[in-house]
Design a protein around this motif. Structure first.
Motif, PDB file in Angstrom:
ATOM      1  N   PHE A 187       4.801 -19.901  -4.294  1.00  0.00           N
ATOM      2  CA  PHE A 187       3.611 -19.899  -3.453  1.00  0.00           C
ATOM      3  C   PHE A 187       3.997 -19.516  -2.027  1.00  0.00           C
ATOM      4  N   GLY A 188       3.203 -18.623  -1.446  1.00  0.00           N
ATOM      5  CA  GLY A 188       3.432 -18.222  -0.070  1.00  0.00           C
ATOM      6  C   GLY A 188       2.756 -19.146   0.909  1.00  0.00           C
ATOM      7  N   PRO A 189       3.029 -18.980   2.204  1.00  0.00           N
ATOM      8  CA  PRO A 189       2.376 -19.792   3.234  1.00  0.00           C
ATOM      9  C   PRO A 189       0.860 -19.625   3.250  1.00  0.00           C
ATOM     10  N   ASP A 190       0.372 -18.515   2.675  1.00  0.00           N
ATOM     11  CA  ASP A 190      -1.068 -18.264   2.620  1.00  0.00           C
ATOM     12  C   ASP A 190      -1.748 -18.947   1.442  1.00  0.00           C
ATOM     13  N   GLY A 191      -0.974 -19.655   0.615  1.00  0.00           N
ATOM     14  CA  GLY A 191      -1.545 -20.370  -0.519  1.00  0.00           C
ATOM     15  C   GLY A 191      -1.688 -19.546  -1.778  1.00  0.00           C
ATOM     16  N   PHE A 192      -1.311 -18.259  -1.734  1.00  0.00           N
ATOM     17  CA  PHE A 192      -1.397 -17.426  -2.926  1.00  0.00           C
ATOM     18  C   PHE A 192      -0.049 -17.395  -3.644  1.00  0.00           C
ATOM     19  N   LEU A 193      -0.103 -17.024  -4.925  1.00  0.00           N
ATOM     20  CA  LEU A 193       1.065 -17.031  -5.787  1.00  0.00           C
ATOM     21  C   LEU A 193       1.682 -15.636  -5.817  1.00  0.00           C
ATOM     22  N   TYR A 194       2.978 -15.564  -5.512  1.00  0.00           N
ATOM     23  CA  TYR A 194       3.712 -14.301  -5.501  1.00  0.00           C
ATOM     24  C   TYR A 194       4.673 -14.277  -6.687  1.00  0.00           C
ATOM     25  N   ALA A 195       4.805 -13.103  -7.305  1.00  0.00           N
ATOM     26  CA  ALA A 195       5.705 -12.942  -8.442  1.00  0.00           C
ATOM     27  C   ALA A 195       6.485 -11.648  -8.286  1.00  0.00           C
ATOM     28  N   GLY A 196       7.786 -11.707  -8.588  1.00  0.00           N
ATOM     29  CA  GLY A 196       8.619 -10.520  -8.572  1.00  0.00           C
ATOM     30  C   GLY A 196       8.846 -10.035  -9.991  1.00  0.00           C
ATOM     31  N   THR A 197       8.570  -8.774 -10.265  1.00  0.00           N
ATOM     32  CA  THR A 197       8.740  -8.213 -11.602  1.00  0.00           C
ATOM     33  C   THR A 197       9.915  -7.241 -11.615  1.00  0.00           C
ATOM     34  N   GLY A 198      10.367  -6.893 -12.823  1.00  0.00           N
ATOM     35  CA  GLY A 198      11.393  -5.875 -12.981  1.00  0.00           C
ATOM     36  C   GLY A 198      10.770  -4.569 -13.427  1.00  0.00           C
ATOM     37  N   ASP A 199      11.526  -3.455 -13.279  1.00  0.00           N
ATOM     38  CA  ASP A 199      10.920  -2.169 -13.642  1.00  0.00           C
ATOM     39  C   ASP A 199      10.915  -1.919 -15.144  1.00  0.00           C
ATOM     40  N   ALA A 200      11.713  -2.706 -15.898  1.00  0.00           N
ATOM     41  CA  ALA A 200      11.651  -2.708 -17.367  1.00  0.00           C
ATOM     42  C   ALA A 200      11.991  -1.366 -18.004  1.00  0.00           C
ATOM     43  N   THR A 201      12.600  -0.452 -17.255  1.00  0.00           N
ATOM     44  CA  THR A 201      13.024   0.826 -17.810  1.00  0.00           C
ATOM     45  C   THR A 201      14.381   1.195 -17.231  1.00  0.00           C
ATOM     46  N   PRO A 202      15.247   1.875 -18.001  1.00  0.00           N
ATOM     47  CA  PRO A 202      16.545   2.278 -17.463  1.00  0.00           C
ATOM     48  C   PRO A 202      16.430   3.186 -16.250  1.00  0.00           C
ATOM     49  N   TRP A 218      10.294 -17.530   2.187  1.00  0.00           N
ATOM     50  CA  TRP A 218       9.699 -17.227   3.485  1.00  0.00           C
ATOM     51  C   TRP A 218      10.436 -17.975   4.592  1.00  0.00           C
ATOM     52  N   ASP A 219      10.468 -17.374   5.788  1.00  0.00           N
ATOM     53  CA  ASP A 219      11.028 -18.079   6.941  1.00  0.00           C
ATOM     54  C   ASP A 219       9.905 -18.675   7.779  1.00  0.00           C
ATOM     55  N   GLN A 220      10.260 -19.278   8.907  1.00  0.00           N
ATOM     56  CA  GLN A 220       9.273 -19.948   9.742  1.00  0.00           C
ATOM     57  C   GLN A 220       8.271 -18.978  10.354  1.00  0.00           C
ATOM     58  N   ALA A 221       8.655 -17.704  10.470  1.00  0.00           N
ATOM     59  CA  ALA A 221       7.749 -16.676  10.983  1.00  0.00           C
ATOM     60  C   ALA A 221       6.890 -16.076   9.873  1.00  0.00           C
ATOM     61  N   LEU A 239      23.263 -14.889   5.808  1.00  0.00           N
ATOM     62  CA  LEU A 239      22.966 -14.016   6.940  1.00  0.00           C
ATOM     63  C   LEU A 239      22.212 -14.801   7.996  1.00  0.00           C
ATOM     64  N   THR A 240      22.518 -14.542   9.260  1.00  0.00           N
ATOM     65  CA  THR A 240      21.730 -15.075  10.362  1.00  0.00           C
ATOM     66  C   THR A 240      20.758 -13.996  10.806  1.00  0.00           C
ATOM     67  N   VAL A 241      19.461 -14.335  10.866  1.00  0.00           N
ATOM     68  CA  VAL A 241      18.421 -13.379  11.209  1.00  0.00           C
ATOM     69  C   VAL A 241      17.756 -13.811  12.514  1.00  0.00           C
ATOM     70  N   THR A 242      17.624 -12.891  13.449  1.00  0.00           N
ATOM     71  CA  THR A 242      17.049 -13.185  14.757  1.00  0.00           C
ATOM     72  C   THR A 242      15.535 -13.318  14.660  1.00  0.00           C
ATOM     73  N   ALA A 243      14.921 -13.731  15.775  1.00  0.00           N
ATOM     74  CA  ALA A 243      13.473 -13.925  15.804  1.00  0.00           C
ATOM     75  C   ALA A 243      12.716 -12.635  15.538  1.00  0.00           C
ATOM     76  N   ASN A 244      13.304 -11.476  15.902  1.00  0.00           N
ATOM     77  CA  ASN A 244      12.606 -10.208  15.649  1.00  0.00           C
ATOM     78  C   ASN A 244      12.960  -9.594  14.304  1.00  0.00           C
ATOM     79  N   GLY A 245      13.729 -10.339  13.480  1.00  0.00           N
ATOM     80  CA  GLY A 245      13.970  -9.912  12.115  1.00  0.00           C
ATOM     81  C   GLY A 245      15.199  -9.072  11.882  1.00  0.00           C
ATOM     82  N   THR A 246      16.108  -8.983  12.846  1.00  0.00           N
ATOM     83  CA  THR A 246      17.341  -8.230  12.657  1.00  0.00           C
ATOM     84  C   THR A 246      18.488  -9.172  12.316  1.00  0.00           C
ATOM     85  N   VAL A 247      19.496  -8.628  11.653  1.00  0.00           N
ATOM     86  CA  VAL A 247      20.654  -9.425  11.255  1.00  0.00           C
ATOM     87  C   VAL A 247      21.606  -9.570  12.437  1.00  0.00           C
ATOM     88  N   LEU A 248      22.028 -10.809  12.689  1.00  0.00           N
ATOM     89  CA  LEU A 248      22.955 -11.101  13.777  1.00  0.00           C
ATOM     90  C   LEU A 248      24.340 -11.342  13.192  1.00  0.00           C
TER      91      LEU A 248
END
Length: 386
Positions: free
Chosen positions: A177-192, A240-243, A319-328
């Protein structure tokens, strides 16, 4: 699939390891959603780093002798629900403890699950209103397809979304569940070749966003479609992160395992791109690593730290990620070679990380206690407090 391990009762395994500078985590506080579990205690408390810049992590084995634990989600009482891919079991782990770890009890065994290859009982999500509706959501495989289903109390498994393409490999399975209350699912491409991943009409190789009734969520890129993003190979971790940034792992590409920041409507490149590419129409990963030394599945977030659990790499990558979303700075590694293949990863309400091993599957080399569920508390910092 039959287990290849021998079962026996062993003493609780605990360790304290040092971690390179850059981690800033503190001891867990109380879980505001419910009573914290009665956890076994490490043999030594984690300590903050000194002048050498090192931090430490306390590692506790919470449960042993599981069979390919795939998904982890937390309950209001401080315990967790854990799925087993091949047995079709949903387990409750904790909050009660035993002499060798947390109490493990079977909640359900889903006969609808048909496990084969990397398909079976995969992700699990706890309803945001669990205290009142007692509802779990699961991502699972049948003989024909992959599905998202609903379990309300002791009721029968109710399919919500069917027709997600099924194959021997690349079935996805992430569910949260995301912060918006909706359900998220990750699928695979199911083909070579990955031909379905960029195709708008296919549910394969996507991140989906749906309501608890299984319908496309309001605000999706296409009103009548559950598709949130496309161009994925095999999404097996969401967090999800705090942002409210959504991170997703993507594994199974020939060259690179990816960690992506997911944005509405974006195409993340597969099969045209494997890792970063040159096409401006495709979205590059936040980070990528050689597949043969990573193949990361689970993902968890603690404040500015994003952690992934890796199968082929047999490690966690931080990984450490900055407030603007870049890797530190550079990525750090934890548990390298200590517990074998790592799959599920989830951030507990008390600020610890729970990770599962996946050594019982065909590619693994199981030890006498596998598979295990492990808790990590990283030292020195503001995280770890509900």
């Amino acid at each position: 699939m039959l287990s290849r391990r021998s079962r026996f009762v062993a003493t609780l395994a605990v360790a304290v390891l040092s971690l390179t500078a850059g981690c800033s985590f503190g001891p867990p506080g109380p879980d505001q959603a419910g009573s914290p579990p009665n956890l076994p205690r490490p043999s030594a408390a984690p300590t903050a780093g000194g002048d050498d810049g090192e931090r430490q992590v306390a590692i506790t084995v919470l449960a042993k002798n599981l069979e390919i634990p795939w998904g982890i989600a937390f309950l209001p009482d401080g315990g967790a629900v854990v799925t087993e891919r091949d047995t079709g079991r949903i387990l409750k782990v904790g909050p009660e403890s035993t002499a060798s770890g947390l109490k493990v009890a079977e909640l359900r065994r889903l006969n609808e699950v048909k496990a084969a290859g990397d398909g079976g009982l995969l992700g699990v999500a706890v309803s945001p209103d669990y205290k009142t509706d007692q509802t779990l959501y699961v991502y699972y495989s049948t003989d024909r397809d992959n599905r998202i289903g609903k379990l309300a109390g002791d009721g029968a498994l109710q399919p919500l979304l069917t027709g997600i393409p099924r194959s021997a490999e690349f079935n996805g399975g992430a569910l949260a569940f995301g912060p918006d209350g909706f359900l998220y699912a990750g699928t695979g491409d199911a083909t070579p070749a990955g031909g379905q991943a960029p195709t708008a009409k296919s549910l394969a190789g996507k991140i989906l966003r749906i309501t608890t009734a299984g319908k496309p969520a309001p605000g999706n890129p296409v009103k009548t479609s559950p598709v949130w993003s496309s161009g994925h190979r095999n999404v097996q971790g969401l967090a999800w992160d705090q942002a409210k940034r959504l991170y997703a792992t993507d594994r199974g590409q020939p060259r690179n395992s990816e960690l992506n920041v997911i944005v509405k409507g974006k195409n993340y490149g597969w099969p045209k791109a494997d890792g970063a590419g040159a096409d401006p129409k495709l979205t590059d990963p936040l980070a990528s690593w050689p597949s043969d030394s990573s193949s990361c599945a689970g993902v968890g977030v603690l404040e500015t730290m994003v952690a992934t659990a890796c199968l082929l790499g047999e490690k966690m990558t931080l990984l450490t990620v900055t407030a603007n979303g870049t890797v530190l700075g550079s990525a750090q590694e934890l548990l390298a070679g200590e517990f074998g293949r790592l799959r599920a990863l989830a951030t507990a309400p008390d600020g610890s990380l729970w990770v599962s091993t996946s050594n019982q599957e065909d590619a693994g080399d199981p030890g006498p206690e596998d598979d295990r569920l492990i808790r990590l508390v990283l030292s020195d910092g503001g995280a770890g407090r509900s």
